[in-house]
Motif scaffolding. Sequence first.
Motif, PDB file in Angstrom:
ATOM      1  N   GLN A 153      15.582  30.020  58.988  1.00  0.00           N
ATOM      2  CA  GLN A 153      15.020  28.976  58.121  1.00  0.00           C
ATOM      3  C   GLN A 153      15.101  29.147  56.678  1.00  0.00           C
ATOM      4  N   PRO A 154      15.093  30.385  56.199  1.00  0.00           N
ATOM      5  CA  PRO A 154      15.417  30.570  54.613  1.00  0.00           C
ATOM      6  C   PRO A 154      16.766  29.962  54.035  1.00  0.00           C
ATOM      7  N   SER A 155      17.829  30.502  55.184  1.00  0.00           N
ATOM      8  CA  SER A 155      19.366  29.961  54.858  1.00  0.00           C
ATOM      9  C   SER A 155      19.321  28.398  54.933  1.00  0.00           C
ATOM     10  N   ARG A 156      18.566  27.709  55.529  1.00  0.00           N
ATOM     11  CA  ARG A 156      18.764  26.315  55.747  1.00  0.00           C
ATOM     12  C   ARG A 156      18.328  25.636  54.370  1.00  0.00           C
ATOM     13  N   ALA A 157      16.931  26.251  54.058  1.00  0.00           N
ATOM     14  CA  ALA A 157      16.549  25.862  52.811  1.00  0.00           C
ATOM     15  C   ALA A 157      17.621  25.814  51.669  1.00  0.00           C
ATOM     16  N   ILE A 158      18.166  26.875  51.805  1.00  0.00           N
ATOM     17  CA  ILE A 158      19.294  26.994  50.277  1.00  0.00           C
ATOM     18  C   ILE A 158      20.594  26.351  50.690  1.00  0.00           C
ATOM     19  N   LEU A 159      20.740  26.166  51.860  1.00  0.00           N
ATOM     20  CA  LEU A 159      21.979  25.192  52.238  1.00  0.00           C
ATOM     21  C   LEU A 159      21.679  23.921  51.972  1.00  0.00           C
ATOM     22  N   GLN A 160      20.678  23.064  52.163  1.00  0.00           N
ATOM     23  CA  GLN A 160      20.083  21.881  51.795  1.00  0.00           C
ATOM     24  C   GLN A 160      20.197  21.880  50.505  1.00  0.00           C
ATOM     25  N   PHE A 161      19.733  22.884  49.664  1.00  0.00           N
ATOM     26  CA  PHE A 161      19.390  22.887  48.259  1.00  0.00           C
ATOM     27  C   PHE A 161      20.913  22.551  47.523  1.00  0.00           C
ATOM     28  N   LEU A 162      21.986  23.321  47.893  1.00  0.00           N
ATOM     29  CA  LEU A 162      23.323  23.449  47.224  1.00  0.00           C
ATOM     30  C   LEU A 162      23.851  21.970  47.728  1.00  0.00           C
ATOM     31  N   LYS A 163      23.640  21.573  48.834  1.00  0.00           N
ATOM     32  CA  LYS A 163      24.255  20.310  49.279  1.00  0.00           C
ATOM     33  C   LYS A 163      23.611  19.218  48.574  1.00  0.00           C
ATOM     34  N   ALA A 164      22.297  19.031  48.586  1.00  0.00           N
ATOM     35  CA  ALA A 164      21.607  18.051  47.936  1.00  0.00           C
ATOM     36  C   ALA A 164      21.841  18.032  46.478  1.00  0.00           C
ATOM     37  N   ASP A 224       4.159  15.400  43.101  1.00  0.00           N
ATOM     38  CA  ASP A 224       4.444  13.977  43.504  1.00  0.00           C
ATOM     39  C   ASP A 224       6.093  13.680  43.894  1.00  0.00           C
ATOM     40  N   ASN A 225       6.896  14.930  43.511  1.00  0.00           N
ATOM     41  CA  ASN A 225       8.163  14.861  43.870  1.00  0.00           C
ATOM     42  C   ASN A 225       8.575  16.299  44.474  1.00  0.00           C
ATOM     43  N   ILE A 226       9.826  16.150  45.260  1.00  0.00           N
ATOM     44  CA  ILE A 226      10.170  17.368  45.895  1.00  0.00           C
ATOM     45  C   ILE A 226      10.359  18.384  45.255  1.00  0.00           C
ATOM     46  N   THR A 227      10.246  19.705  45.699  1.00  0.00           N
ATOM     47  CA  THR A 227      10.511  20.881  45.003  1.00  0.00           C
ATOM     48  C   THR A 227      11.119  22.046  46.080  1.00  0.00           C
ATOM     49  N   ILE A 228      11.536  23.077  45.329  1.00  0.00           N
ATOM     50  CA  ILE A 228      12.214  24.020  46.310  1.00  0.00           C
ATOM     51  C   ILE A 228      11.123  24.712  47.353  1.00  0.00           C
ATOM     52  N   ALA A 229       9.638  24.446  46.919  1.00  0.00           N
ATOM     53  CA  ALA A 229       8.816  24.780  47.843  1.00  0.00           C
ATOM     54  C   ALA A 229       8.802  23.914  49.217  1.00  0.00           C
ATOM     55  N   ASP A 230       8.785  22.639  48.957  1.00  0.00           N
ATOM     56  CA  ASP A 230       9.012  21.758  50.246  1.00  0.00           C
ATOM     57  C   ASP A 230      10.073  22.219  51.142  1.00  0.00           C
ATOM     58  N   LEU A 231      11.178  22.654  50.484  1.00  0.00           N
ATOM     59  CA  LEU A 231      12.390  23.006  51.468  1.00  0.00           C
ATOM     60  C   LEU A 231      12.130  24.340  52.202  1.00  0.00           C
ATOM     61  N   LEU A 232      11.407  25.117  51.748  1.00  0.00           N
ATOM     62  CA  LEU A 232      11.231  26.462  52.375  1.00  0.00           C
ATOM     63  C   LEU A 232      10.054  26.068  53.504  1.00  0.00           C
ATOM     64  N   ARG A 262      14.710  12.521  51.782  1.00  0.00           N
ATOM     65  CA  ARG A 262      15.298  12.894  50.504  1.00  0.00           C
ATOM     66  C   ARG A 262      16.242  13.935  50.402  1.00  0.00           C
ATOM     67  N   LEU A 263      16.355  14.549  51.722  1.00  0.00           N
ATOM     68  CA  LEU A 263      17.467  15.514  51.957  1.00  0.00           C
ATOM     69  C   LEU A 263      18.746  15.017  52.745  1.00  0.00           C
ATOM     70  N   HIS A 264      18.557  13.689  53.114  1.00  0.00           N
ATOM     71  CA  HIS A 264      19.291  13.088  54.207  1.00  0.00           C
ATOM     72  C   HIS A 264      20.744  13.074  53.330  1.00  0.00           C
ATOM     73  N   PRO A 265      21.904  13.355  53.978  1.00  0.00           N
ATOM     74  CA  PRO A 265      22.083  13.701  55.618  1.00  0.00           C
ATOM     75  C   PRO A 265      21.825  15.110  55.793  1.00  0.00           C
ATOM     76  N   HIS A 266      21.747  15.858  54.640  1.00  0.00           N
ATOM     77  CA  HIS A 266      21.953  17.382  54.602  1.00  0.00           C
ATOM     78  C   HIS A 266      20.820  18.038  55.782  1.00  0.00           C
ATOM     79  N   TYR A 267      19.837  17.390  55.578  1.00  0.00           N
ATOM     80  CA  TYR A 267      18.660  17.887  56.491  1.00  0.00           C
ATOM     81  C   TYR A 267      19.091  17.984  58.015  1.00  0.00           C
ATOM     82  N   GLU A 268      19.527  16.869  58.351  1.00  0.00           N
ATOM     83  CA  GLU A 268      19.737  16.534  59.916  1.00  0.00           C
ATOM     84  C   GLU A 268      20.955  17.370  60.303  1.00  0.00           C
ATOM     85  N   GLU A 269      22.017  17.555  59.575  1.00  0.00           N
ATOM     86  CA  GLU A 269      23.059  18.217  59.698  1.00  0.00           C
ATOM     87  C   GLU A 269      22.764  19.773  60.032  1.00  0.00           C
ATOM     88  N   SER A 270      21.933  20.442  59.333  1.00  0.00           N
ATOM     89  CA  SER A 270      21.738  21.692  59.167  1.00  0.00           C
ATOM     90  C   SER A 270      20.454  22.163  60.197  1.00  0.00           C
TER      91      SER A 270
END
Length: 225
Positions: free
Chosen positions: A11-22, A160-168, A200-208
Amino acid sequence: MLTFYYDVMSQPSRAILQFLKANNIVYKDHPVAIRKGENRSDWFLKINPMGKVPVIDDNGFILTESVAILKYLAVRYVVPDHWYPTDHRQRARVDEYMAWQHTNTRMHAAGLFRLEALMPMMTGKPANPAAVEKAVSDLNRTLDMLQTMFLRDQQFLCGDNITIADLLAVNELVQCLGSGRDVTKGRPKLRAWMDRVKERLHPHYEESVRLIYRMGDRFRQQAKL
């Protein structure tokens, strides 16, 4: 160059992967297959003696622990301020969630996934109903708090905006789909938040999360047998 060691089932790996790609951060991709024991191999233990992913190596600077990595990346690279705000109060809200989640979202969602999916796969035995009931109860209290405190009057966990907390958070909760459990069922506010994060993470969320969805499909098919 930045090198990223990860497993998409983490799970934490995906959060970072999504952040890098986004954020279009250039990095060297280095998957580590936990299911094959690669995290316990000699070469990886030299990088992280704890034998855990995720890990980054930024030109010789090795950093473990997902929260530390996300904070580092958010200030190391030029990314939009909303991810980890410079305003001290807004940043404190992000830090507040990330401190809380270790013994709540992380512990309870991962614990339930382990009981319902991983342990039966490893042992060939069905999950203990009493243990699952206790884990579901623990997770429900966490989900209640996510809705009534963190999402009470805002679009995302810390404003009211996405942060790294939402990814985790979103990656911990989607993990439960691997055992066929939708934690947003009967929780419209939580579902709406997850949909906003996915958008907000599309398409990186679906891919991961593709493997998690496949795992959930197999779990549901086996349950029908």
